[in-house]
Design a protein around this motif. Structure first.
Motif, PDB file in Angstrom:
ATOM      1  N   ILE A 147      16.681 -12.619  20.344  1.00 50.27           N
ATOM      2  CA  ILE A 147      15.046 -12.257  20.546  1.00 50.27           C
ATOM      3  C   ILE A 147      14.895 -11.013  20.874  1.00 50.27           C
ATOM      4  CG2 ILE A 147      13.659 -12.966  22.440  1.00 50.27           C
ATOM      5  CD1 ILE A 147      16.630 -15.232  22.340  1.00 50.27           C
TER       6      ILE A 147
ATOM      7  N   VAL B 276       7.078 -10.426  20.831  1.00 56.11           N
ATOM      8  CA  VAL B 276       8.384 -11.136  20.858  1.00 56.11           C
ATOM      9  C   VAL B 276       8.666 -11.882  19.478  1.00 56.11           C
ATOM     10  CG1 VAL B 276       9.524 -12.724  22.133  1.00 56.11           C
ATOM     11  CG2 VAL B 276       7.874 -11.779  23.394  1.00 56.11           C
ATOM     12  N   SER B 277       9.768 -11.493  19.099  1.00 55.43           N
ATOM     13  CA  SER B 277      10.181 -12.155  17.825  1.00 55.43           C
ATOM     14  C   SER B 277      11.417 -12.814  18.023  1.00 55.43           C
ATOM     15  CB  SER B 277      10.141 -10.993  16.725  1.00 55.43           C
ATOM     16  OG  SER B 277      11.288 -10.295  16.929  1.00 55.43           O
ATOM     17  N   CYS B 278      11.932 -13.700  17.370  1.00 59.41           N
ATOM     18  CA  CYS B 278      13.043 -14.483  17.064  1.00 59.41           C
ATOM     19  C   CYS B 278      13.743 -14.447  15.802  1.00 59.41           C
ATOM     20  CB  CYS B 278      13.351 -15.686  18.039  1.00 59.41           C
ATOM     21  SG  CYS B 278      12.135 -16.682  17.677  1.00 59.41           S
TER      22      CYS B 278
ATOM     23  N   ASP C 148      10.938  -7.685  12.511  1.00 58.89           N
ATOM     24  CA  ASP C 148       9.528  -8.456  12.817  1.00 58.89           C
ATOM     25  C   ASP C 148       8.744  -7.489  13.800  1.00 58.89           C
ATOM     26  OD1 ASP C 148      10.076 -10.519  11.018  1.00 58.89           O
ATOM     27  OD2 ASP C 148      11.144 -11.707  12.582  1.00 58.89           O
ATOM     28  N   ILE C 149       9.380  -6.981  14.707  1.00 53.36           N
ATOM     29  CA  ILE C 149       8.602  -6.161  15.590  1.00 53.36           C
ATOM     30  C   ILE C 149       8.097  -4.962  14.869  1.00 53.36           C
ATOM     31  CG2 ILE C 149       8.722  -4.699  17.738  1.00 53.36           C
ATOM     32  CD1 ILE C 149       9.073  -7.780  18.261  1.00 53.36           C
TER      33      ILE C 149
END
Lengths: 323, 323
Positions: free
Chosen positions: B137, B46-48, B77-78
């Motif tokens: 997100i 999980v990234s935001c 980011d993922i």
């Protein structure tokens, strides 16, 4: 003394935050990496809730309380779907002139609430901007979910607490009533609303719930949403009035009806239940120290009527609208 | 014509959004419910990523591009952790005077990017405030994750593309150079950066990667972060210069070195690789139409040196700091 975020600098602020992050069980990435990770098997729930200072933090509200409320709000969405929180990510926009102590208060509010609900703060994002904006992401899990859809005529309408004290608290804050004891009591309730996680988990075990939503936009708005989505109406013969709100309304001459129905940020569950299983559900929730209060029933006719003082009133739809 | 969000009202705006949400595979909740859900088994990422208009949307940038970039940033980011996106939630703060067409542009940018990366937009949150704030997100999955930790002396340093055109594009936008063809080319690159998902997935299969980060804060800052976390340094003997950036720098007299190292919002992967597996990794990435460019190597001494024009230069740490 009185240092600001600007004086600390982004890198040291990020370091401060990363030191306080926790690891999720099964994580292979260290806290502060680009994404949070965990091993997961089952039904995953994800909610997010954004709070902006200009709209959601009334003057006089402590930032620790605002942090607590932000976590509560995202958690409540998970509880309303029958789940429990596992992890939180927090995206922050902060003005550079924010005091470091204020920031610490905000973060401690996040931590206090996360701990209470049994989740860990595992990551997030940091930005600068013109005002404080907090977006809390809650990752949770559920066995079986409770949807907004499923209410049928004959079902019992119930809530997990009484209404009005949140709206009274906001009213008292905005009026600057910080000395009066009645006012102080509702301000305290406004500052520390609780998400109903334990209640939701017990309810999920009973199979009693047919539809579920939380009351974050106010009780009237929640009822209207359930009404529209399920094409049903409600007769509320025992409205859930908080005694604190009643005393506040009387003392300061505000409408108790409005406090109960048109408040908001009250994170109670609003549920419809199979009538045969209501007693079982009430006992299950009491078993974990909570309350489940039947307040009326689901009817076929698409209208919402409330028994109030001298008779029946139609409940109008007028909640808070962002735009 | 020229209607604003305020004219539409929150309820209808939410309806507009909910109609466009998609369901995740295995979802038991309908789009627009309080939380998104899915059945999941494996390693969850999980990234935001939050973007604020005042900081991240330069004047002249289309909102459709801003939406595309917001999704790209969270996706990157993922990808940097070796995963691929499954679902997105979007939290929005919007000023009530925002035009409806602008909002539609923004949303279409989200959709275009999400589709490109293979994820679905399944939920979010909507608020009003003083400026546009978007928090994306991204929920993704990975077999094995690539952390920022793990670089060792002797490893090869590599990136998934050339650098400088993003920073040149921002420079051109801020200077209002919309007519010049060189400038237009870098503005286009700035407006549509790509997250390296396919590349990341192929790299994950090779076991070549020892540490991985994306370059969203600029190449220099990514290198410094890898250096600090792994207690190593870098010798960069073949800096990854974009030909477009080179032409722009020459034509408008800006520092090419700065464009390459101190830009940002360039979503390339910055990787360290086991030297024996570099060739295999390069071929794997080429196999999906991507590039993997070795640019230097990891050294024991904790410093970063770059071969540039007439000799070696030390790379200073001066990236963008929010505070």
């Amino acid at each position: 003394m009185n240092r600001k975020l600007r004086d600390l600098g982004e890198r040291r602020l990020v370091e401060w935050i990363v030191r306080r992050l926790e690891e999720c069980e099964g994580a292979s990435l260290p806290p502060g990496d680009d994404a949070a990770d965990m091993l997961f098997r089952g039904r995953l729930l994800v909610s997010c809730d954004m709070l902006a200072a200009s709209t959601d933090i009334p003057p006089g509200m402590d930032l620790r309380d605002a942090g607590f409320k932000a976590i509560t709000s995202a958690t409540s969405d998970i509880a309303a779907k029958g789940g429990k929180p596992i992890a939180y990510l927090v995206s922050l926009m902060l003005p550079p002139e924010l005091g470091l102590e204020s920031f610490e208060d905000l973060w401690e509010g996040f931590e206090e609430a996360a701990k209470l609900y049994g989740g860990r703060i595992v990551g997030g994002d940091l930005n600068s901007g013109r005002e404080i904006v907090v977006d809390v992401i809650c990752i949770g899990e559920a066995g079986r979910t409770a949807s907004r859809l499923g209410a049928r005529p004959g079902d019992i309408l119930a809530v997990t607490g009484e209404f009005g004290s949140q709206a009274a608290g906001l009213h008292a804050l905005l009026a600057g009533r910080l000395e009066d004891p009645e006012a102080r009591r509702v301000v305290e309730r406004f500052s520390r609303p609780m998400a109903r996680v334990r209640e939701a988990l017990e309810l999920a075990k009973t199979s009693a719930v047919t539809a579920s939503i939380d009351s974050s936009d106010g009780l009237a708005e929640s009822l209207y949403q359930l009404s529209e989505l399920n094409d049903v109406g409600f007769l509320i013969d025992d409205p859930p009035i908080s005694a604190e709100a009643e005393r506040y309304a009387e003392k300061f001459g505000v409408s108790l009806f409005d406090l109960v129905f048109y408040g908001g940020e009250e994170y109670e569950l609003v549920l419809t239940l199979r009538s045969k299983l209501v007693e079982k559900a009430v006992k299950a929730v009491e078993g974990v120290g909570g309350r489940l209060i039947p307040i009326g029933r689901v009817i076929e006719e698409k209208l919402i009527k409330v028994r109030w003082a001298d008779g029946w009133r139609m409940l109008e739809r007028r909640g808070y609208q962002h735009f």
